[in-house]
Write a protein that holds these residues in place. Sequence first.
Motif, PDB file in Angstrom:
ATOM      1  N   LEU A 139      60.708   8.598  36.514  1.00  0.00           N
ATOM      2  CA  LEU A 139      60.465   9.907  36.290  1.00  0.00           C
ATOM      3  C   LEU A 139      61.283  10.689  35.324  1.00  0.00           C
ATOM      4  O   LEU A 139      62.599  10.741  35.614  1.00  0.00           O
ATOM      5  CB  LEU A 139      60.379  10.748  37.634  1.00  0.00           C
ATOM      6  CG  LEU A 139      59.772  12.386  37.409  1.00  0.00           C
ATOM      7  CD1 LEU A 139      58.452  12.342  37.053  1.00  0.00           C
ATOM      8  CD2 LEU A 139      60.051  12.921  38.625  1.00  0.00           C
ATOM      9  N   TRP A 140      60.834  11.010  34.104  1.00  0.00           N
ATOM     10  CA  TRP A 140      61.603  11.660  33.061  1.00  0.00           C
ATOM     11  C   TRP A 140      61.454  13.182  32.916  1.00  0.00           C
ATOM     12  O   TRP A 140      60.147  13.460  32.649  1.00  0.00           O
ATOM     13  CB  TRP A 140      61.071  10.680  31.892  1.00  0.00           C
ATOM     14  CG  TRP A 140      61.943  11.242  30.429  1.00  0.00           C
ATOM     15  CD1 TRP A 140      62.747  12.099  30.155  1.00  0.00           C
ATOM     16  CD2 TRP A 140      61.825  10.734  29.239  1.00  0.00           C
ATOM     17  NE1 TRP A 140      62.944  12.298  28.903  1.00  0.00           N
ATOM     18  CE2 TRP A 140      62.432  11.574  28.222  1.00  0.00           C
ATOM     19  CE3 TRP A 140      60.863   9.608  28.659  1.00  0.00           C
ATOM     20  CZ2 TRP A 140      62.577  10.943  26.921  1.00  0.00           C
ATOM     21  CZ3 TRP A 140      61.076   9.335  27.136  1.00  0.00           C
ATOM     22  CH2 TRP A 140      61.856   9.975  26.572  1.00  0.00           C
ATOM     23  N   ILE A 141      62.315  13.720  33.208  1.00  0.00           N
ATOM     24  CA  ILE A 141      62.190  15.277  33.497  1.00  0.00           C
ATOM     25  C   ILE A 141      62.857  16.104  32.136  1.00  0.00           C
ATOM     26  O   ILE A 141      63.596  15.412  31.376  1.00  0.00           O
ATOM     27  CB  ILE A 141      62.558  15.875  34.772  1.00  0.00           C
ATOM     28  CG1 ILE A 141      64.228  15.624  34.509  1.00  0.00           C
ATOM     29  CG2 ILE A 141      61.902  15.207  35.780  1.00  0.00           C
ATOM     30  CD1 ILE A 141      65.044  16.304  36.021  1.00  0.00           C
ATOM     31  N   SER A 142      62.211  17.113  32.046  1.00  0.00           N
ATOM     32  CA  SER A 142      62.981  17.913  30.756  1.00  0.00           C
ATOM     33  C   SER A 142      64.493  18.179  30.837  1.00  0.00           C
ATOM     34  O   SER A 142      65.072  18.012  32.170  1.00  0.00           O
ATOM     35  CB  SER A 142      62.154  19.244  30.837  1.00  0.00           C
ATOM     36  OG  SER A 142      60.783  19.244  30.757  1.00  0.00           O
ATOM     37  N   PRO A 143      65.136  18.438  29.728  1.00  0.00           N
ATOM     38  CA  PRO A 143      66.418  18.964  29.838  1.00  0.00           C
ATOM     39  C   PRO A 143      66.851  19.760  30.653  1.00  0.00           C
ATOM     40  O   PRO A 143      65.924  20.886  31.152  1.00  0.00           O
ATOM     41  CB  PRO A 143      66.766  19.311  28.536  1.00  0.00           C
ATOM     42  CG  PRO A 143      65.890  18.661  27.480  1.00  0.00           C
ATOM     43  CD  PRO A 143      64.547  18.569  28.392  1.00  0.00           C
TER      44      PRO A 143
END
Length: 319
Positions: A139-143
């Motif tokens: 899961l790649w989340i926003s900064p």
Amino acid sequence: FVWASMVLGVRPLFLVLAWILDLSLAAPWTQSNDAYNVNKAQGESDPRKYFGRLPNGKQYTPSPDDWRRLPVYQVLTDRFYDADPTNNADYQSPLFDWQSNSGPLGGFDVRDMTARQGGDWKGITAKLDYIRGLGCKVLWISPVSQNGFMSSMGYGSLDKTLLERRFGNIDDLRELVDGAHQRGMYIVLDVVNNHMAQQLSWEGLEHDEVKFRMHTGGEKSTPGSPDRGPEPKIALDPDVASICKKQDSCDPATYQPYVDFNFNNQWSDDGKFNGTTYQEDGFSNVAFGITDQNGTGGFWESDFHHSGELPSPVEGAWE
């Protein structure tokens, strides 16, 4: 990205810059920002001495041997799911204050797709089973750092150790990471260290092109472009200045929008650049290259360069 692994127990995929660079813009710890500040060095104002702290018993989660074998699900946190409306903010709000950890948290308006929509870490946590059910293991989340007004994608950071309050606090982010790990998933943090939120502009030139120049101007300062004037002064971005004027305690003439970096418009006749400038391709000594031999004078007490737009070796100054 050291503070992420120290505080969250996760090893992100992208190791972008050294720890010291990441701390170039970071808030000192205060009691009021404790729930959102990954820096736990109480009473310390030197970012080089900041540190994070894991809860007792917390363990690091090692990265997989081969990321290429794992399906990735990327989330724009603000656009995903709003599980906690209490962290949304009105469209109008005050300027950011790192001591009280308040503002500028405006920009929320679900009627406007260009505004913030309210998604947060609790929202992603609530949908982890759905994401895992799609077969995704990463899961790649926003900064995650504190951003300015609007800035829904997370790339307009105001501070590198304060978390984005419109996404949640440290406990909310830890809950998301722990929930992913419990499902055999990994978390990747999108790390942005090469720029900050747009808070500054050029005095009197807010809407004009500002070609690259150094020192006092003229041929001595800018070979090949003797018509270019001296370095411009820095001013608040017009939008920031407009918000500042509405606050009783804010003076646009003296307000500094960043915690650790200040601009200073005091000119020094003796200022001399010590080194060589480099273009965006990494090379010096090109057509617009400026060296320390070309003139004197500058805003030497400022933490920012006042040289205008960076030049390009091919098409000249960026326009």
